[in-house]
Write a protein that holds these residues in place. Structure first.
Motif, short mmCIF file in Angstrom:
data_model
loop_
_atom_site.label_atom_id
_atom_site.label_comp_id
_atom_site.label_asym_id
_atom_site.label_seq_id
_atom_site.Cartn_x
_atom_site.Cartn_y
_atom_site.Cartn_z
N SER A 45 0.84 -1.19 0.00
CA SER A 45 0.00 0.00 0.00
C SER A 45 0.88 1.24 0.00
O SER A 45 1.84 1.33 0.78
N SER A 48 1.69 2.74 3.27
CA SER A 48 2.59 2.09 4.25
C SER A 48 3.99 2.70 4.22
O SER A 48 4.88 2.24 4.94
N SER A 85 6.62 -7.03 11.78
CA SER A 85 5.57 -6.08 11.37
C SER A 85 5.70 -5.75 9.88
O SER A 85 4.70 -5.58 9.18
N GLY A 89 2.71 -6.66 7.39
CA GLY A 89 2.17 -5.54 6.64
C GLY A 89 2.16 -5.83 5.15
O GLY A 89 1.20 -5.52 4.44
N ALA A 94 -2.72 -5.97 7.90
CA ALA A 94 -2.38 -4.63 8.39
C ALA A 94 -2.56 -4.49 9.90
O ALA A 94 -1.71 -3.90 10.58
N GLU A 95 -3.64 -5.03 10.41
CA GLU A 95 -3.90 -4.85 11.84
C GLU A 95 -2.88 -5.62 12.69
O GLU A 95 -2.40 -5.11 13.70
N GLN A 98 0.16 -3.64 12.76
CA GLN A 98 0.07 -2.50 13.70
C GLN A 98 0.28 -2.96 15.14
O GLN A 98 0.94 -2.29 15.93
#
Lengths: 367, 110
Positions: A45, A48, A85, A89, A94-95, A98
Motif C-alpha cells: 500500500s 505504508s 511487522s 504488513g 495490516a492490523e 500494527q
C-alpha cells in the motif's frame, strides 16, 4: 562478566530485515508519487511508506543496535517484532502489523528504560523518551488516528535517539554542566510541545520549531563534528553529514515558524521530508561507518564515492522542497526520485565495500 | 601445583593501544577503557569497560581486544571481560589525548 555472544549471522539477518524495511518503504514512497502505478499489483500500500520507514526500517535498526550492545536475548524481541511487522504488513495483515509495531515499540521502550536503570543519565532518559514517542505514535496509529496527527511522535523517535546519542558522545568535548542541563531542558520542552500540537497545532508546532532551532544551534556549538571535520575519511565524512543534518534541522525550524504544521499538501510534504530525509538520513549516512561494524564486526572500507550519494541526497531534497514551494509537482517528483536514488546508491556503496572489497574481517593493525 | 605466569604488561598494553574506538579515534588504553590485566588459571584476562552500557561499539571492541590478545605468545587462552564497575567517565581519559589524532582504522583489503 563474560557474556555469551549472539552469533553474527543473527545480527546480519536482522540487519537485512531492516534493509528490507527500508527498500519496501522507499518502494511504497515511489508508489505514493505515482510511479509504477501501471505495473503495481498493489502488493504494497502506498500508505505504508511512513510506517515502513519508521518501524520496519528505523525501529528494526535501532532496536537491533541496542540489543547487540546489551547482549541480552530478551532485548532482541523488539527488532524481531519490528521485522515481523514489515512482513505482516506486506502480506496484507495490516492490523496484525500494527499490533506488532506497538509490541515492538513497547519492547524497545523496555530496553531503553533498562539502559536508564543501568546508568541513570540524562542521555539515556532522552533516548528512552524517544522509544516512548514511537510507542505513542504506534498506539495512535493502531487506534486509527490520521498520520498527520501522529507523525510528530514518529519523528521524535529517531530525533530523540540521535539527540541522546550526541549528548552522550559529546561528553568528551566536556560541555559545561549548565549547557548539558540546557540541552536536556530543550529536549523535554520539545516533547511537551508535541503534546501541545494535539491541542493547538499552529502554536504548538511554532514552539516546537523554536526549540528545534535551539537544539540544532546547541549541536553546532558543542558537537565534536566541529573538530572532526578537519579529520579524514569516514571521520570527516561523518562530520560533514552531521553538520549538514543540523543545517536541515534549522531550515525545518524556520519553515515551521513560517508555515506551522499543515495537515496535507506540498508544504506538509516539504516539512516532513526536511526532517526525515534532510536530518534523519544525514544522521544515518553519518553513523553508518559505526553502526555496521558494531553489528557485523567488519569496518566498511572508506571511499570518496560516499560523498556522491550525500551530495545527491541534499541536492535532490532541495529540488523537492523548491517543487513543494513553487507548486511544481513534477519538480517535487524529480527531487523525490533523486532522494531514493541517493539512498540506494549509499546502501549499494556500503554493500559493495563490505562484501566485494573487504577480504578480511579485521582492520590492519600495523598502520 | 601452583603455576606462576609472568605477564609482560608493557607488551599487552602496546597491543591494546592498537585497538581504536572508531567513534572517537582514540585507542582504548588512552580512553581509559582498560581497567585491569591479569592471569587467572593460566588465562590472560583483560577487564575493560565501554563508555556506556548502550555503546554500539561494544561488540566490535570485544572482537578487536580478543584479536589483540591472540597475538600475545605467552598465553594460549585469553579472555576480554567486560565490566561496568567503576563507571567510565571522561575524567578517565589520558590528559592531552588528541581525539582523531590517530588515523581512522583501515581495513586491510590487500
Amino acid at each position: 562478566m563474560s557474556s555469551s555472544r549472539t552469533p553474527t549471522y543473527i545480527l546480519i539477518g536482522l540487519l537485512a530485515f531492516a534493509a528490507f524495511g527500508l527498500l519496501t518503504g522507499l518502494y511504497a514512497g515511489l508508489l505514493r508519487l505515482g510511479i509504477f502505478h501501471h505495473l503495481s499489483t498493489q502488493s504494497i500500500s502506498p500508505l505504508s511508506h511512513g510506517p515502513l520507514m519508521i518501524n520496519g526500517f528505523l525501529g528494526t535498526l535501532i532496536g537491533l543496535e541496542r540489543a547487540a550492545a546489551l547482549e541480552k536475548k530478551w532485548a532482541y524481541v523488539a527488532p524481531i517484532l519490528m521485522a515481523a511487522s514489515t512482513i505482516f504488513g506486506l502480506i496484507g495483515h495490516a492490523e496484525t502489523a500494527q499490533w506488532l509495531m506497538v509490541m515492538g515499540a513497547l519492547g524497545l521502550a523496555g530496553v531503553m528504560t533498562y539502559l536508564y536503570f543501568l546508568q541513570p543519565k540524562v542521555y539515556h532518559l532522552i533516548m528512552a523518551l524517544g522509544a516512548l514517542s514511537l510507542l505513542t505514535g504506534n498506539l495512535l496509529y493502531l487506534w486509527g488516528w490520521h498520520i498527520y496527527e501522529l507523525v510528530g511522535w514518529w519523528a521524535a523517535f529517531p530525533m530523540l535517539t540521535i539527540f541522546g546519542e550526541r549528548l552522550e558522545l559529546n561528553r568528551i568535548m566536556r560541555p559545561p554542566k549548565r549547557a548539558q542541563h540546557f540541552f536536556t531542558a530543550l529536549n523535554i520542552l520539545w516533547i511537551a510541545s508535541l503534546v501541545l500540537v494535539h491541542f493547538t497545532r499552529p502554536l504548538g508546532w511554532r514552539i516546537s520549531s523554536v526549540l528545534l532551532i535551539a537544539i540544532a544551534l546547541w549541536l553546532f556549538k558543542y558537537d565534536i563534528a566541529k573538530r572532526t571535520i578537519k579529520s579524514v575519511e569516514w571521520t570527516r565524512y561523518s562530520a560533514i553529514s552531521l553538520l549538514s543534518g543540523y543545517s536541515w534541522l534549522i531550515i525545518t525550524g524556520l519553515f515551521g515558524l513560517w508555515q506551522g504544521f499543515l495537515t496535507a499538501g506540498p508544504f506538509y510534504d516539504g516539512l516532513l521530508h526536511m526532517i526525515f530525509v534532510g536530518f534523519i538520513f544525514s544522521m544515518i549516512f553519518a553513523h553508518a561507518s559505526v553502526i555496521i561494524p558494531s553489528l557485523s564486526g567488519r569496518l566498511v572500507p572508506y571511499h570518496n564515492y560516499f560523498y556522491f550519494p550525500l551530495i545527491l541526497l541534499h541536492a535532490f531534497l532541495a529540488l523537492r522542497i523548491i517543487g513543494d514551494f513553487a507548486m511544481l509537482p513534477s519538480l517535487r517528483k524529480i527531487g523525490s526520485y533523486g532522494n531514493v536514488l541517493a539512498i540506494i546508491l549509499f546502501l549499494g556503496g556500503v554493500v559493495f565495500q563490505l562484501f566485494i572489497k573487504t577480504k578480511k574481517p579485521f582492520p590492519n593493525r600495523n598502520h | 601445583m601452583l603455576t606462576f605466569y609472568s605477564i609482560d604488561r608493557g607488551n599487552i598494553v602496546q597491543q591494546l593501544r592498537e585497538v581504536i574506538d572508531p567513534e572517537l579515534g582514540v585507542n582504548i588504553v588512552d580512553l581509559g577503557l582498560v581497567y585491569n590485566i591479569f592471569a587467572e588459571d593460566g588465562t590472560l584476562v583483560v577487564e575493560y569497560t565501554a563508555t556506556t552500557p548502550g555503546c554500539p561499539m561494544r561488540r566490535y571492541l570485544q572482537q578487536q581486544i580478543e584479536a589483540a590478545l591472540a597475538t600475545v605468545d605467552t598465553f594460549e587462552n585469553y579472555e576480554a571481560r567486560l565490566v561496568w564497575e567503576p563507571e567510565w567517565s571522561v575524567e578517565m581519559i589520558e590528559n592531552g589525548v588528541d581525539f582523531f589524532g590517530h588515523p581512522p582504522p583501515q581495513v586491510n583489503d590487500s
